[in-house]
Design a protein around this motif. Structure first.
Motif, PDB file in Angstrom:
ATOM      1  N   LYS A 178       0.874  -1.176   0.000  1.00  0.00           N
ATOM      2  CA  LYS A 178       0.000   0.000   0.000  1.00  0.00           C
ATOM      3  C   LYS A 178       0.908   1.223   0.000  1.00  0.00           C
ATOM      4  N   ARG A 179       0.689   2.121  -0.983  1.00  0.00           N
ATOM      5  CA  ARG A 179       1.541   3.303  -1.115  1.00  0.00           C
ATOM      6  C   ARG A 179       0.693   4.488  -1.557  1.00  0.00           C
ATOM      7  N   ILE A 180       1.190   5.667  -1.252  1.00  0.00           N
ATOM      8  CA  ILE A 180       0.549   6.895  -1.712  1.00  0.00           C
ATOM      9  C   ILE A 180       1.618   7.702  -2.457  1.00  0.00           C
ATOM     10  N   CYS A 181       1.203   8.366  -3.521  1.00  0.00           N
ATOM     11  CA  CYS A 181       2.121   9.119  -4.356  1.00  0.00           C
ATOM     12  C   CYS A 181       1.657  10.567  -4.473  1.00  0.00           C
ATOM     13  N   PHE A 182       2.608  11.485  -4.336  1.00  0.00           N
ATOM     14  CA  PHE A 182       2.334  12.910  -4.511  1.00  0.00           C
ATOM     15  C   PHE A 182       3.223  13.441  -5.625  1.00  0.00           C
ATOM     16  N   VAL A 183       2.736  14.441  -6.331  1.00  0.00           N
ATOM     17  CA  VAL A 183       3.513  15.092  -7.385  1.00  0.00           C
ATOM     18  C   VAL A 183       4.353  16.201  -6.766  1.00  0.00           C
ATOM     19  N   THR A 184       5.488  16.491  -7.381  1.00  0.00           N
ATOM     20  CA  THR A 184       6.329  17.584  -6.898  1.00  0.00           C
ATOM     21  C   THR A 184       5.780  18.917  -7.413  1.00  0.00           C
ATOM     22  N   GLU A 185       6.261  19.996  -6.838  1.00  0.00           N
ATOM     23  CA  GLU A 185       5.760  21.340  -7.150  1.00  0.00           C
ATOM     24  C   GLU A 185       5.709  21.632  -8.643  1.00  0.00           C
ATOM     25  N   ASN A 186       6.747  21.298  -9.371  1.00  0.00           N
ATOM     26  CA  ASN A 186       6.777  21.611 -10.798  1.00  0.00           C
ATOM     27  C   ASN A 186       6.262  20.468 -11.675  1.00  0.00           C
ATOM     28  N   ARG A 187       5.692  19.458 -11.064  1.00  0.00           N
ATOM     29  CA  ARG A 187       5.106  18.300 -11.739  1.00  0.00           C
ATOM     30  C   ARG A 187       6.122  17.519 -12.575  1.00  0.00           C
ATOM     31  N   THR A 188       7.386  17.575 -12.199  1.00  0.00           N
ATOM     32  CA  THR A 188       8.397  16.817 -12.945  1.00  0.00           C
ATOM     33  C   THR A 188       8.815  15.550 -12.212  1.00  0.00           C
ATOM     34  N   GLY A 189       8.349  15.367 -11.013  1.00  0.00           N
ATOM     35  CA  GLY A 189       8.720  14.188 -10.245  1.00  0.00           C
ATOM     36  C   GLY A 189       7.594  13.746  -9.330  1.00  0.00           C
ATOM     37  N   TYR A 190       7.800  12.595  -8.718  1.00  0.00           N
ATOM     38  CA  TYR A 190       6.805  12.012  -7.837  1.00  0.00           C
ATOM     39  C   TYR A 190       7.469  11.554  -6.559  1.00  0.00           C
ATOM     40  N   LYS A 191       6.689  11.484  -5.507  1.00  0.00           N
ATOM     41  CA  LYS A 191       7.183  11.006  -4.217  1.00  0.00           C
ATOM     42  C   LYS A 191       6.242   9.897  -3.743  1.00  0.00           C
ATOM     43  N   TRP A 192       6.729   8.663  -3.715  1.00  0.00           N
ATOM     44  CA  TRP A 192       5.961   7.529  -3.235  1.00  0.00           C
ATOM     45  C   TRP A 192       6.288   7.280  -1.768  1.00  0.00           C
ATOM     46  N   ILE A 193       5.254   7.017  -0.971  1.00  0.00           N
ATOM     47  CA  ILE A 193       5.418   6.741   0.452  1.00  0.00           C
ATOM     48  C   ILE A 193       4.722   5.420   0.770  1.00  0.00           C
ATOM     49  N   GLN A 194       5.439   4.520   1.417  1.00  0.00           N
ATOM     50  CA  GLN A 194       4.898   3.221   1.819  1.00  0.00           C
ATOM     51  C   GLN A 194       3.927   3.398   2.981  1.00  0.00           C
ATOM     52  N   LEU A 195       2.807   2.682   2.948  1.00  0.00           N
ATOM     53  CA  LEU A 195       1.801   2.723   4.015  1.00  0.00           C
ATOM     54  C   LEU A 195       1.643   1.333   4.619  1.00  0.00           C
ATOM     55  N   GLN A 196       1.421   1.274   5.918  1.00  0.00           N
ATOM     56  CA  GLN A 196       1.107   0.002   6.560  1.00  0.00           C
ATOM     57  C   GLN A 196      -0.375  -0.348   6.349  1.00  0.00           C
ATOM     58  N   SER A 197      -1.212   0.697   6.411  1.00  0.00           N
ATOM     59  CA  SER A 197      -2.649   0.529   6.176  1.00  0.00           C
ATOM     60  C   SER A 197      -3.188   1.846   5.626  1.00  0.00           C
ATOM     61  N   ILE A 198      -4.410   1.841   5.159  1.00  0.00           N
ATOM     62  CA  ILE A 198      -4.969   3.084   4.614  1.00  0.00           C
ATOM     63  C   ILE A 198      -5.150   4.137   5.700  1.00  0.00           C
ATOM     64  N   GLU A 199      -5.252   3.729   6.939  1.00  0.00           N
ATOM     65  CA  GLU A 199      -5.365   4.693   8.040  1.00  0.00           C
ATOM     66  C   GLU A 199      -4.125   5.574   8.150  1.00  0.00           C
ATOM     67  N   ASP A 200      -2.981   5.066   7.678  1.00  0.00           N
ATOM     68  CA  ASP A 200      -1.741   5.856   7.688  1.00  0.00           C
ATOM     69  C   ASP A 200      -1.840   7.094   6.810  1.00  0.00           C
ATOM     70  N   ILE A 201      -2.787   7.120   5.897  1.00  0.00           N
ATOM     71  CA  ILE A 201      -2.964   8.280   5.014  1.00  0.00           C
ATOM     72  C   ILE A 201      -3.162   9.546   5.842  1.00  0.00           C
ATOM     73  N   ARG A 202      -3.835   9.415   6.957  1.00  0.00           N
ATOM     74  CA  ARG A 202      -4.073  10.578   7.836  1.00  0.00           C
ATOM     75  C   ARG A 202      -2.758  11.220   8.299  1.00  0.00           C
ATOM     76  N   ASN A 203      -1.690  10.415   8.406  1.00  0.00           N
ATOM     77  CA  ASN A 203      -0.386  10.936   8.834  1.00  0.00           C
ATOM     78  C   ASN A 203       0.248  11.850   7.786  1.00  0.00           C
ATOM     79  N   TYR A 204      -0.296  11.852   6.589  1.00  0.00           N
ATOM     80  CA  TYR A 204       0.250  12.658   5.502  1.00  0.00           C
ATOM     81  C   TYR A 204      -0.723  13.759   5.074  1.00  0.00           C
TER      82      TYR A 204
END
Length: 131
Positions: free
Chosen positions: A80-106
């Motif tokens: 389970k991972r969540i991905c965000f785009v960088t400010e200029n939309r040229t890159g991505y940041k993937w973050i590993q999650l233990q569960s979907i509840e971890d989304i709240r931490n971001y």
């Protein structure tokens, strides 16, 4: 009669077995995807204009149009991972999650990504505004 019945059953089975799951038009949203969307909706608040598209393998959260996406959430059973785009939309940041509840931490990252998507959408609309 029996032969005709057999052909109808076979055709029905073929239609069901070849249905594409995860296609935008025919997507089946899972409970986990619904919960994910609701968590992100709660982080951003009810006033935030967001929608989602369920693809095979991930959930896309977007504002205005799919191009202006806020985050992508991979909900595979083994990862389970969540991905965000960088400010200029040229890159991505993937973050590993233990569960979907971890989304709240971001929540800060979600708000920032939403702000980036809205800002860039407005810039695009101003640039391409019909006179």
């Amino acid at each position: 009669w029996m032969e005709l019945f057999s052909i109808r059953i076979q055709r029905t089975f073929q239609l069901v077995s070849t249905a594409v799951i995860g296609d935008k038009q025919d997507a089946v949203i899972t409970r986990e995807e619904t919960d994910t969307y609701n968590i992100i909706r709660a982080v951003l608040g009810e006033q935030s204009e967001i929608s989602y598209t369920s693809f095979k393998g991930y959930l896309l959260i977007w504002t205005g149009h799919e191009y202006w996406w806020v985050c992508r959430v991979s909900l595979r059973p083994y990862s389970k991972r969540i991905c965000f785009v960088t400010e200029n939309r040229t890159g991505y940041k993937w973050i590993q999650l233990q569960s979907i509840e971890d989304i709240r931490n971001y929540s800060n990252e979600i708000r920032t990504a939403f702000g980036i998507a809205c800002k860039q959408r407005k810039q695009y609309q101003l640039k391409h505004k019909k006179s």
